[in-house]
Design a protein around this motif. Structure first.
Motif, PDB file in Angstrom:
ATOM      1  N   ARG A 225     -61.310 -94.023  22.680  1.00 11.72           N
ATOM      2  CA  ARG A 225     -61.300 -93.636  24.435  1.00 11.72           C
ATOM      3  C   ARG A 225     -60.115 -92.986  24.242  1.00 11.72           C
ATOM      4  NH1 ARG A 225     -60.937 -97.836  28.183  1.00 11.72           N
ATOM      5  NH2 ARG A 225     -59.528 -99.012  27.452  1.00 11.72           N
ATOM      6  N   VAL A 226     -60.654 -92.239  26.036  1.00 13.22           N
ATOM      7  CA  VAL A 226     -59.365 -91.381  26.595  1.00 13.22           C
ATOM      8  C   VAL A 226     -59.390 -91.616  27.546  1.00 13.22           C
ATOM      9  CG1 VAL A 226     -58.799 -88.821  26.305  1.00 13.22           C
ATOM     10  CG2 VAL A 226     -60.467 -89.360  24.941  1.00 13.22           C
ATOM     11  N   VAL A 227     -57.779 -91.618  27.753  1.00 12.79           N
ATOM     12  CA  VAL A 227     -57.035 -91.161  29.316  1.00 12.79           C
ATOM     13  C   VAL A 227     -56.769 -90.005  30.013  1.00 12.79           C
ATOM     14  CG1 VAL A 227     -55.573 -92.536  31.059  1.00 12.79           C
ATOM     15  CG2 VAL A 227     -56.417 -93.221  29.178  1.00 12.79           C
ATOM     16  N   VAL A 228     -56.892 -89.184  30.699  1.00  9.77           N
ATOM     17  CA  VAL A 228     -56.474 -88.088  30.730  1.00  9.77           C
ATOM     18  C   VAL A 228     -56.459 -87.815  32.325  1.00  9.77           C
ATOM     19  CG1 VAL A 228     -57.505 -85.722  31.887  1.00  9.77           C
ATOM     20  CG2 VAL A 228     -59.544 -87.373  30.472  1.00  9.77           C
ATOM     21  N   MET A 229     -55.209 -87.762  31.867  1.00  9.57           N
ATOM     22  CA  MET A 229     -53.858 -87.639  33.160  1.00  9.57           C
ATOM     23  C   MET A 229     -53.869 -86.392  33.555  1.00  9.57           C
ATOM     24  SD  MET A 229     -51.174 -90.052  32.287  1.00  9.57           S
ATOM     25  CE  MET A 229     -49.978 -89.455  33.715  1.00  9.57           C
ATOM     26  N   VAL A 234     -54.476 -90.522  36.751  1.00 10.01           N
ATOM     27  CA  VAL A 234     -55.398 -90.823  35.736  1.00 10.01           C
ATOM     28  C   VAL A 234     -56.612 -90.176  36.356  1.00 10.01           C
ATOM     29  CG1 VAL A 234     -56.962 -91.968  34.467  1.00 10.01           C
ATOM     30  CG2 VAL A 234     -54.371 -92.622  34.593  1.00 10.01           C
ATOM     31  N   VAL A 235     -57.657 -88.983  35.907  1.00  7.43           N
ATOM     32  CA  VAL A 235     -58.472 -88.329  37.325  1.00  7.43           C
ATOM     33  C   VAL A 235     -59.933 -89.026  35.773  1.00  7.43           C
ATOM     34  CG1 VAL A 235     -57.548 -86.232  37.473  1.00  7.43           C
ATOM     35  CG2 VAL A 235     -58.067 -86.496  35.374  1.00  7.43           C
ATOM     36  N   GLU A 236     -59.254 -89.222  35.027  1.00  8.53           N
ATOM     37  CA  GLU A 236     -60.311 -89.638  34.115  1.00  8.53           C
ATOM     38  C   GLU A 236     -60.972 -90.423  33.311  1.00  8.53           C
ATOM     39  OE1 GLU A 236     -63.633 -86.600  33.702  1.00  8.53           O
ATOM     40  OE2 GLU A 236     -65.362 -87.625  32.417  1.00  8.53           O
ATOM     41  N   THR A 237     -61.133 -91.675  32.882  1.00  8.89           N
ATOM     42  CA  THR A 237     -61.533 -92.651  31.454  1.00  8.89           C
ATOM     43  C   THR A 237     -62.841 -92.463  30.977  1.00  8.89           C
ATOM     44  OG1 THR A 237     -58.916 -94.457  32.404  1.00  8.89           O
ATOM     45  CG2 THR A 237     -60.378 -94.564  30.780  1.00  8.89           C
ATOM     46  N   GLY A 238     -62.942 -92.635  29.545  1.00 10.88           N
ATOM     47  CA  GLY A 238     -63.623 -92.566  29.484  1.00 10.88           C
ATOM     48  C   GLY A 238     -63.966 -92.310  27.563  1.00 10.88           C
ATOM     49  N   THR A 239     -64.659 -93.247  26.930  1.00 16.63           N
ATOM     50  CA  THR A 239     -65.016 -93.054  25.859  1.00 16.63           C
ATOM     51  C   THR A 239     -64.765 -91.504  25.411  1.00 16.63           C
ATOM     52  OG1 THR A 239     -67.206 -92.335  25.508  1.00 16.63           O
ATOM     53  CG2 THR A 239     -66.756 -95.171  25.681  1.00 16.63           C
ATOM     54  N   VAL A 240     -64.519 -91.244  23.882  1.00 15.90           N
ATOM     55  CA  VAL A 240     -64.499 -89.400  23.480  1.00 15.90           C
ATOM     56  C   VAL A 240     -65.912 -89.009  23.339  1.00 15.90           C
ATOM     57  CG1 VAL A 240     -64.189 -88.432  21.192  1.00 15.90           C
ATOM     58  CG2 VAL A 240     -62.691 -90.402  21.321  1.00 15.90           C
ATOM     59  N   GLU A 241     -67.021 -90.219  23.534  1.00 17.89           N
ATOM     60  CA  GLU A 241     -68.205 -89.026  24.074  1.00 17.89           C
ATOM     61  C   GLU A 241     -68.602 -89.311  25.012  1.00 17.89           C
ATOM     62  OE1 GLU A 241     -71.382 -90.543  21.354  1.00 17.89           O
ATOM     63  OE2 GLU A 241     -72.668 -90.020  23.399  1.00 17.89           O
ATOM     64  N   GLU A 242     -68.200 -89.757  25.713  1.00 22.86           N
ATOM     65  CA  GLU A 242     -67.252 -88.778  27.303  1.00 22.86           C
ATOM     66  C   GLU A 242     -66.968 -88.216  27.706  1.00 22.86           C
ATOM     67  OE1 GLU A 242     -69.224 -93.882  28.904  1.00 22.86           O
ATOM     68  OE2 GLU A 242     -67.006 -93.357  29.181  1.00 22.86           O
ATOM     69  N   GLY A 254     -62.218 -78.696  32.094  1.00 20.05           N
ATOM     70  CA  GLY A 254     -60.942 -77.514  32.615  1.00 20.05           C
ATOM     71  C   GLY A 254     -60.100 -77.728  30.703  1.00 20.05           C
ATOM     72  N   LEU A 255     -59.932 -78.894  31.285  1.00 20.63           N
ATOM     73  CA  LEU A 255     -59.037 -79.089  29.995  1.00 20.63           C
ATOM     74  C   LEU A 255     -59.360 -79.363  28.004  1.00 20.63           C
ATOM     75  CD1 LEU A 255     -56.459 -80.380  29.341  1.00 20.63           C
ATOM     76  CD2 LEU A 255     -57.273 -82.593  28.824  1.00 20.63           C
ATOM     77  N   MET A 256     -61.282 -79.501  28.239  1.00 18.98           N
ATOM     78  CA  MET A 256     -62.299 -79.415  27.298  1.00 18.98           C
ATOM     79  C   MET A 256     -62.622 -78.106  26.828  1.00 18.98           C
ATOM     80  SD  MET A 256     -62.951 -82.370  26.093  1.00 18.98           S
ATOM     81  CE  MET A 256     -61.277 -83.359  27.093  1.00 18.98           C
ATOM     82  N   ALA A 257     -61.776 -77.113  27.833  1.00 17.94           N
ATOM     83  CA  ALA A 257     -62.200 -75.852  28.170  1.00 17.94           C
ATOM     84  C   ALA A 257     -60.845 -75.040  27.227  1.00 17.94           C
ATOM     85  CB  ALA A 257     -62.284 -74.836  28.920  1.00 17.94           C
ATOM     86  N   HIS A 322     -69.724 -75.389  19.693  1.00 17.67           N
ATOM     87  CA  HIS A 322     -68.711 -75.766  18.630  1.00 17.67           C
ATOM     88  C   HIS A 322     -69.471 -77.037  17.571  1.00 17.67           C
ATOM     89  CE1 HIS A 322     -65.189 -78.071  16.909  1.00 17.67           C
ATOM     90  NE2 HIS A 322     -64.077 -77.102  17.796  1.00 17.67           N
ATOM     91  N   PRO A 323     -69.751 -77.810  16.538  1.00  7.21           N
ATOM     92  CA  PRO A 323     -69.872 -78.471  15.227  1.00  7.21           C
ATOM     93  C   PRO A 323     -69.829 -79.667  16.253  1.00  7.21           C
ATOM     94  CG  PRO A 323     -68.629 -76.822  14.242  1.00  7.21           C
ATOM     95  CD  PRO A 323     -68.548 -76.226  15.560  1.00  7.21           C
ATOM     96  N   MET A 324     -68.521 -79.758  17.139  1.00  2.36           N
ATOM     97  CA  MET A 324     -68.493 -81.266  18.037  1.00  2.36           C
ATOM     98  C   MET A 324     -69.275 -81.472  19.240  1.00  2.36           C
ATOM     99  SD  MET A 324     -64.928 -81.899  17.211  1.00  2.36           S
ATOM    100  CE  MET A 324     -64.180 -81.538  18.524  1.00  2.36           C
ATOM    101  N   ALA A 325     -69.636 -80.271  19.607  1.00  2.02           N
ATOM    102  CA  ALA A 325     -70.990 -80.325  20.753  1.00  2.02           C
ATOM    103  C   ALA A 325     -71.744 -80.889  21.061  1.00  2.02           C
ATOM    104  CB  ALA A 325     -70.435 -78.617  21.406  1.00  2.02           C
ATOM    105  N   PRO A 326     -72.290 -81.585  22.384  1.00  3.73           N
ATOM    106  CA  PRO A 326     -73.636 -81.977  21.584  1.00  3.73           C
ATOM    107  C   PRO A 326     -74.704 -81.559  21.885  1.00  3.73           C
ATOM    108  CG  PRO A 326     -72.475 -82.069  24.282  1.00  3.73           C
ATOM    109  CD  PRO A 326     -71.927 -81.641  23.529  1.00  3.73           C
TER     110      PRO A 326
END
Ligand SMILES: Nc1ncnc2c1ncn2[C@@H]1O[C@H](COP(=O)(O)OP(=O)(O)OP(=O)(O)O)[C@@H](O)[C@H]1O
Length: 340
Positions: A225-229, A234-242, A254-257, A322-326
């Motif tokens: 899981r990931v906590v985004v600060m 904390v702006v968002e918490t979710g599984t890696v997939e989420e 923006g961060l993923m970008a 990206h290969p990791m992208a959904p």
């Protein structure tokens, strides 16, 4: 899954000459048994202060826990005395840092740094502890552990020091390991080995890990899981997939970008948009995502004035390649003509 740690509405401030710095502002998350929870966010967003507060390593003054609870094993760590914390630190919650030299004692052999903890926290005899120290060094992949155990940290290479630090941290089988940028200072190949090692050890020892990192590739590889600060919150918490595939908060987009692009050459071909502020860059010529990309730019400019620059927004689009992208479409609001 059983929770091993709960951070609730944590506020931490520092008194400085320029006034109060609110480093952590209402952070809440929990850590489950055996999971790896990554904390990500840009520099200065409060990741390290949060982790150091869990370990109660914040220098007071100037730092202060102003509010909140850190629940561990039926206790609120924010309320414990320094003496009570000493029993928990290293034994039940261990921490490793980016620079092993900040946590390794240069005047003590690596072996002794392991045996001291085992004798103190696990009441092992000297002989037992020595055996365990060799075993731990072997476990983390240090060659000739029988002789290395008698060496000082400066006699180890950078990667070996990092491994030794992990061996020390895990020797007392802590319930929680906090790893603050554990591989940033290492070569890319060693980084991967160390992360793999941590994952392997976690499975063997069933340790829960809080991983602080800037490296989203590492997050994708090892976190559950990931906590985004952002700015102390904390702006968002979710599984890696989420978080990677279905981010809800504009900052997370923006961060993923900002994930490194596969094709760095494209980056160099980015051109300034005529009449736009200097940091705005157009998608490269012929980009198949140009239309969507423009839309992404617009959305991001509206919603993320802080993190917007077209170069990174363009990466949002390219990230979909990206290969990791959904293998799914981006959220409706990011598709040309989609809902805002
Ligand atoms: N001892 C201190 N005195 C004053 N301010 C501090 C102190 N330690 C941290 N801060 C401030 O707290 C905020 C959060 O810092 P923190 O180190 O947690 O950021 P971070 O997200 O870990 O950043 P990085 O990724 O660069 O390590 C920053 O504004 C920082 O300047």
């Amino acid at each position: 899954m059983e929770k091993v740690l709960e951070v609730r509405d944590l506020h931490v401030s520092f008194d400085t000459y320029n006034g109060e710095v609110k480093a952590v502002r209402g952070v809440s998350f929990d850590l489950k048994k055996g999971e790896t929870l990554a904390i990500v966010g840009e520099s200065g967003c409060g990741k390290s202060v949060t982790s150091q507060t869990i370990m109660r390593l914040i220098p007071n003054p100037p730092g202060r826990i102003k509010q909140g609870e850190i629940l561990f094993d039926g206790k609120d760590l924010t309320k414990l005395s320094e003496r009570e914390m000493e029993k928990i630190r290293g034994a039940e919650i261990a921490m490793i840092f980016q620079d092993p030299m900040t946590s390794l004692n240069p005047t003590m052999t690596v072996g002794r740094q392991i045996t001291e903890g085992l004798m103190k926290h696990q009441k092992m005899s000297k002989e037992e502890a020595k055996k365990k120290a060799v075993e731990m060094l072997r476990l983390v992949g240090i060659p000739s552990p029988e002789s290395r155990v008698n060496q000082y940290p400066h006699q180890f290479s950078g990667g070996m020091r990092q491994r030794a630090m992990i061996a020390i941290a895990l020797s007392c089988a802590p319930k929680i390991l906090i790893a603050d940028e554990p591989t940033t200072a290492l070569d890319v190949t060693i980084q991967a080995q160390i992360m793999e090692l941590m994952k392997e050890l976690q499975e063997k020892l069933n340790t829960s890990i809080i991983l602080i990192t800037h490296d989203l590739g590492v997050v994708a590889d090892v976190a559950d899981r990931v906590v985004v600060m952002y700015a102390g919150k904390v702006v968002e918490t979710g599984t890696v997939e989420e978080i990677f595939y279905r981010p809800r908060h504009p900052y997370t987009w923006g961060l993923m970008a900002s994930m490194p692009r596969l094709d760095q050459k494209k980056e160099q071909e980015l051109l300034p948009i005529p009449g736009s502020p200097p940091n705005l860059i157009a998608p490269p010529k012929g980009c198949p995502f140009a239309a969507r990309c423009k839309h992404v730019m617009k959305i991001c400019q509206e919603r993320m004035p802080d993190v917007t620059n077209i170069s990174s927004n363009h990466q949002v689009s390219c990230w979909l390649e990206h290969p990791m992208a959904p293998k799914v479409e981006p959220p409706a609001q990011l598709v040309e003509g989609g809902a805002k």
